[in-house]
Design a protein around this motif. Structure first.
Motif, PDB file in Angstrom:
ATOM      1  N   PHE A  29      13.239   4.320   8.749  1.00 43.30           N
ATOM      2  CA  PHE A  29      14.372   3.499   9.157  1.00 43.30           C
ATOM      3  C   PHE A  29      14.991   2.731   7.993  1.00 43.30           C
ATOM      4  N   HIS A  32      15.848  -3.581   6.018  1.00 46.75           N
ATOM      5  CA  HIS A  32      16.822  -4.542   6.528  1.00 46.75           C
ATOM      6  C   HIS A  32      16.851  -5.717   5.563  1.00 46.75           C
ATOM      7  N   PRO A  74      16.532   8.557  11.350  1.00 44.24           N
ATOM      8  CA  PRO A  74      16.780   8.348  12.780  1.00 44.24           C
ATOM      9  C   PRO A  74      18.216   8.754  13.124  1.00 44.24           C
ATOM     10  N   VAL A  79      20.495   4.251  16.342  1.00 44.64           N
ATOM     11  CA  VAL A  79      20.186   3.031  15.586  1.00 44.64           C
ATOM     12  C   VAL A  79      21.410   2.157  15.313  1.00 44.64           C
ATOM     13  N   ILE A  82      20.908  -1.290  16.511  1.00 40.17           N
ATOM     14  CA  ILE A  82      19.684  -1.977  16.091  1.00 40.17           C
ATOM     15  C   ILE A  82      19.971  -2.724  14.799  1.00 40.17           C
ATOM     16  N   PRO A  85      15.222  -2.801  12.568  1.00 42.33           N
ATOM     17  CA  PRO A  85      14.215  -1.954  13.212  1.00 42.33           C
ATOM     18  C   PRO A  85      12.834  -2.598  13.321  1.00 42.33           C
ATOM     19  N   SER A  88      12.835  -4.716  16.783  1.00 44.22           N
ATOM     20  CA  SER A  88      13.734  -4.042  17.718  1.00 44.22           C
ATOM     21  C   SER A  88      13.120  -3.884  19.104  1.00 44.22           C
ATOM     22  N   ARG A  91      12.055  -0.268  19.934  1.00 47.29           N
ATOM     23  CA  ARG A  91      13.015   0.836  19.904  1.00 47.29           C
ATOM     24  C   ARG A  91      12.731   1.777  18.744  1.00 47.29           C
ATOM     25  N   ASP A  92      12.190   1.249  17.636  1.00 40.88           N
ATOM     26  CA  ASP A  92      11.866   2.108  16.487  1.00 40.88           C
ATOM     27  C   ASP A  92      10.801   3.133  16.862  1.00 40.88           C
ATOM     28  N   THR A  93       9.740   2.683  17.518  1.00 46.78           N
ATOM     29  CA  THR A  93       8.674   3.628  17.870  1.00 46.78           C
ATOM     30  C   THR A  93       9.095   4.552  19.012  1.00 46.78           C
ATOM     31  N   ALA A 104       6.657   5.392  12.800  1.00 48.63           N
ATOM     32  CA  ALA A 104       7.949   4.754  12.547  1.00 48.63           C
ATOM     33  C   ALA A 104       7.715   3.829  11.354  1.00 48.63           C
ATOM     34  N   SER A 106       9.465   1.156   8.557  1.00 49.81           N
ATOM     35  CA  SER A 106      10.631   0.333   8.240  1.00 49.81           C
ATOM     36  C   SER A 106      10.199  -0.880   7.437  1.00 49.81           C
TER      37      SER A 106
END
Length: 163
Positions: A29, A32, A74, A79, A82, A85, A88, A91-93, A104, A106
């Motif tokens: 991912f 961030h 992804p 995404v 999002i 991640p 989230s 939601r990532d997994t 996953a 990130s």
């Protein structure tokens, strides 16, 4: 007594639980960027920081591939909404699980100032959503070399450290 205190202090600094993640398939991912600095609040996004994040994302991806991981991106539409991640709400997994991957992966970069940044990386099991390994290091200096050194240390000494 001194050795016991040193061991406890060291364990508190870099917690490692269980064996390092075995090579497998993963959704990467990326990172961030969180800018909590005064500079960021006043001046907004800096181009060199945007480029640095892209550079270090490729650095991490190359390191993971060298360790035997097969990385997938992804789906962009999944995404788009999002923001981070790492936080989230699973939601990532879920995305990683739906893509049939094992992990996953990130991370986050938090800029406190140009001198203090925190680098984080999370490897999560796609089936359970639990962290297989996670770690953070603080670096001094907002430049390419400090980012590479920080993530190199994080990968070698925390994420893939043998117990």
């Amino acid at each position: 007594m001194t050795l016991a205190l040193f061991t406890v202090a060291t364990a508190a600094i870099t917690p490692v639980y269980g064996p390092p993640p075995e090579p497998g398939t993963a959704v990467w991912f990326g990172l961030h960027f969180i800018d909590t600095s005064t500079e960021g609040a006043i001046n907004g996004v800096r181009e060199d920081e945007t480029q640095r994040i892209a550079m270090i994302e490729e650095f991490i991806a190359d390191d993971l591939r060298e360790r035997g991981f097969t990385l997938q991106e992804p789906p962009a539409d999944e995404v788009a909404s999002i923001k981070d991640p790492v936080n989230s709400n699973g939601r990532d997994t879920r995305i990683a699980r739906e893509l049939g991957t094992r992990y996953a992966i990130s991370g986050e970069v938090q800029k406190v100032s140009n001198l203090i940044l925190s680098l984080n990386l999370y490897v999560r099991d796609a089936e359970t959503g639990k962290n297989v390994r996670a770690g953070a290091v603080d670096i001094r200096g907002n430049n390419d070399d400090s980012f590479r050194r920080g993530y190199r240390y994080l990968m070698k000494n925390i994420i893939f450290r043998e117990e």
